[in-house]
Design a protein around this motif. Structure first.
Motif, PDB file in Angstrom:
ATOM      1  N   ARG A  13       0.854  -1.185   0.000  1.00 13.04           N
ATOM      2  CA  ARG A  13       0.000   0.000   0.000  1.00 13.04           C
ATOM      3  C   ARG A  13       0.885   1.229   0.000  1.00 13.04           C
ATOM      4  NH1 ARG A  13      -4.884  -0.514   0.498  1.00 13.04           N
ATOM      5  NH2 ARG A  13      -5.378   1.394   1.612  1.00 13.04           N
ATOM      6  N   MET A  14       0.438   2.272  -0.711  1.00  8.94           N
ATOM      7  CA  MET A  14       1.260   3.476  -0.798  1.00  8.94           C
ATOM      8  C   MET A  14       0.425   4.732  -0.678  1.00  8.94           C
ATOM      9  SD  MET A  14       4.122   2.871  -3.714  1.00  8.94           S
ATOM     10  CE  MET A  14       4.882   4.444  -3.339  1.00  8.94           C
ATOM     11  N   GLU A  15       1.014   5.712  -0.037  1.00  8.48           N
ATOM     12  CA  GLU A  15       0.470   7.063  -0.012  1.00  8.48           C
ATOM     13  C   GLU A  15       1.657   8.006   0.119  1.00  8.48           C
ATOM     14  OE1 GLU A  15      -2.001   9.491   3.157  1.00  8.48           O
ATOM     15  OE2 GLU A  15      -3.321   8.155   1.993  1.00  8.48           O
ATOM     16  N   LEU A  16       1.798   8.888  -0.854  1.00  3.85           N
ATOM     17  CA  LEU A  16       2.878   9.871  -0.845  1.00  3.85           C
ATOM     18  C   LEU A  16       2.245  11.252  -0.747  1.00  3.85           C
ATOM     19  CD1 LEU A  16       4.978   8.481  -3.853  1.00  3.85           C
ATOM     20  CD2 LEU A  16       5.265   7.975  -1.422  1.00  3.85           C
ATOM     21  N   SER A  17       2.806  12.095   0.102  1.00  3.59           N
ATOM     22  CA  SER A  17       2.276  13.447   0.269  1.00  3.59           C
ATOM     23  C   SER A  17       3.369  14.460  -0.011  1.00  3.59           C
ATOM     24  CB  SER A  17       1.771  13.655   1.701  1.00  3.59           C
ATOM     25  OG  SER A  17       0.721  12.766   1.984  1.00  3.59           O
ATOM     26  N   GLY A  18       2.958  15.592  -0.562  1.00  3.43           N
ATOM     27  CA  GLY A  18       3.868  16.700  -0.797  1.00  3.43           C
ATOM     28  C   GLY A  18       3.302  17.642  -1.830  1.00  3.43           C
ATOM     29  N   GLU A  19       3.768  18.865  -1.804  1.00  2.00           N
ATOM     30  CA  GLU A  19       3.363  19.879  -2.780  1.00  2.00           C
ATOM     31  C   GLU A  19       1.848  20.073  -2.833  1.00  2.00           C
ATOM     32  OE1 GLU A  19       5.412  20.854  -6.068  1.00  2.00           O
ATOM     33  OE2 GLU A  19       7.275  19.871  -5.508  1.00  2.00           O
ATOM     34  N   GLY A  20       1.182  19.895  -1.706  1.00  5.01           N
ATOM     35  CA  GLY A  20      -0.268  20.071  -1.658  1.00  5.01           C
ATOM     36  C   GLY A  20      -1.040  18.920  -2.272  1.00  5.01           C
ATOM     37  N   LEU A  21      -0.392  17.775  -2.453  1.00  3.80           N
ATOM     38  CA  LEU A  21      -1.035  16.605  -3.060  1.00  3.80           C
ATOM     39  C   LEU A  21      -0.916  15.398  -2.150  1.00  3.80           C
ATOM     40  CD1 LEU A  21       0.341  16.751  -6.719  1.00  3.80           C
ATOM     41  CD2 LEU A  21      -1.849  17.630  -5.867  1.00  3.80           C
ATOM     42  N   VAL A  22      -1.830  14.472  -2.345  1.00  3.17           N
ATOM     43  CA  VAL A  22      -1.729  13.135  -1.772  1.00  3.17           C
ATOM     44  C   VAL A  22      -1.854  12.174  -2.942  1.00  3.17           C
ATOM     45  CG1 VAL A  22      -2.757  11.427  -0.216  1.00  3.17           C
ATOM     46  CG2 VAL A  22      -2.743  13.856   0.428  1.00  3.17           C
ATOM     47  N   LEU A  23      -0.791  11.413  -3.177  1.00  3.79           N
ATOM     48  CA  LEU A  23      -0.798  10.378  -4.206  1.00  3.79           C
ATOM     49  C   LEU A  23      -1.092   9.074  -3.488  1.00  3.79           C
ATOM     50  CD1 LEU A  23       2.487  11.392  -6.091  1.00  3.79           C
ATOM     51  CD2 LEU A  23       0.164  12.313  -6.374  1.00  3.79           C
ATOM     52  N   ARG A  24      -2.137   8.385  -3.915  1.00  4.35           N
ATOM     53  CA  ARG A  24      -2.575   7.201  -3.175  1.00  4.35           C
ATOM     54  C   ARG A  24      -2.969   6.080  -4.125  1.00  4.35           C
ATOM     55  NH1 ARG A  24      -7.735   6.609  -4.240  1.00  4.35           N
ATOM     56  NH2 ARG A  24      -9.128   8.392  -4.421  1.00  4.35           N
ATOM     57  N   ASP A  25      -3.103   4.898  -3.542  1.00  6.56           N
ATOM     58  CA  ASP A  25      -3.542   3.744  -4.319  1.00  6.56           C
ATOM     59  C   ASP A  25      -4.925   3.977  -4.905  1.00  6.56           C
ATOM     60  OD1 ASP A  25      -1.302   2.048  -3.761  1.00  6.56           O
ATOM     61  OD2 ASP A  25      -2.143   1.649  -1.771  1.00  6.56           O
ATOM     62  N   TRP A  26      -5.139   3.419  -6.088  1.00  8.72           N
ATOM     63  CA  TRP A  26      -6.480   3.350  -6.653  1.00  8.72           C
ATOM     64  C   TRP A  26      -7.271   2.315  -5.854  1.00  8.72           C
ATOM     65  CZ3 TRP A  26      -8.253   6.775  -9.978  1.00  8.72           C
ATOM     66  CH2 TRP A  26      -7.380   7.424 -10.851  1.00  8.72           C
ATOM     67  N   THR A  27      -8.555   2.557  -5.675  1.00  6.98           N
ATOM     68  CA  THR A  27      -9.427   1.610  -4.968  1.00  6.98           C
ATOM     69  C   THR A  27     -10.703   1.386  -5.775  1.00  6.98           C
ATOM     70  OG1 THR A  27     -10.712   3.259  -3.741  1.00  6.98           O
ATOM     71  CG2 THR A  27      -8.603   2.547  -2.749  1.00  6.98           C
ATOM     72  N   GLU A  28     -11.483   0.415  -5.352  1.00  7.72           N
ATOM     73  CA  GLU A  28     -12.773   0.155  -5.997  1.00  7.72           C
ATOM     74  C   GLU A  28     -13.664   1.392  -5.949  1.00  7.72           C
ATOM     75  OE1 GLU A  28     -11.198  -2.012  -4.094  1.00  7.72           O
ATOM     76  OE2 GLU A  28     -11.072  -3.813  -5.360  1.00  7.72           O
TER      77      GLU A  28
END
Length: 182
Positions: A13-28
């Protein structure tokens, strides 16, 4: 480029934060939003994402994202501002030769700097967590918005041969843009 990056696997599982964004896993829960993001003539033309992009394509993309992650080759993450609604996607693919980043922003969410910010966050992950010495973007010179993203994200055009091929019945020639480890 560090060849050791291809031997370690990505986290489940991944979640990256920075620059006003949250990059996260795709889900159903994202399946219904994906066609709105990816079923667009620009995305069909400039990317290998399937077109038309419908509910079946969304299910296939979610499955593909999970398989590629498990294989340890590619991460596909939803671009969000708060971990909620997806606004696009950022991709990181690695092999023994390179670490490549790609992206697609939904048409309703363009012009907010999302792509450049997502690319910078993903590049930081590649440098800090994967030990990459350089990350690359491969894009067509005629794709002015992507050239602008590359420039805004700090990439420079590399002196490499064009990557030529055909996708969806259309020939392409990709330039390689690079960003070195800080």
């Amino acid at each position: 480029m560090s060849s050791t990056t291809s031997t370690s696997s990505f986290p489940e599982r991944m979640e990256l934060s920075g620059e006003g964004l949250v990059l996260r896993d795709w889900t159903e829960a994202d399946l219904a939003a994906m066609p709105e993001l990816f079923d667009h003539p620009d995305i069909a033309y400039w990317t290998p994402i399937v077109s038309p992009f419908d509910e079946a394509a969304a299910h296939a993309r979610l499955g593909r994202a999970r398989r590629l992650r498990a294989d340890g080759t590619t991460i596909l993450l939803a671009i969000t501002v708060d971990g909620g609604a997806p606004l696009g996607e950022v991709m990181l693919r690695r092999d023994t030769e390179s670490t490549e980043i790609g992206y697609a922003i939904g048409p309703a969410h363009r012009g907010q700097g999302l792509a450049a910010r997502a690319v910078r966050v993903m590049a930081a992950y590649a440098f800090e967590q994967l030990g990459a010495e350089q990350v690359v973007l491969e894009l067509e010179a005629e794709n002015a918005p992507s050239v602008a993203v590359a420039t805004k994200a700090g990439f420079t055009l590399l002196d490499r041969p064009l990557i030529e091929g055909e996708e969806k019945g259309r020939p392409f020639a990709l330039q390689t843009w690079g960003l070195n480890r800080p």
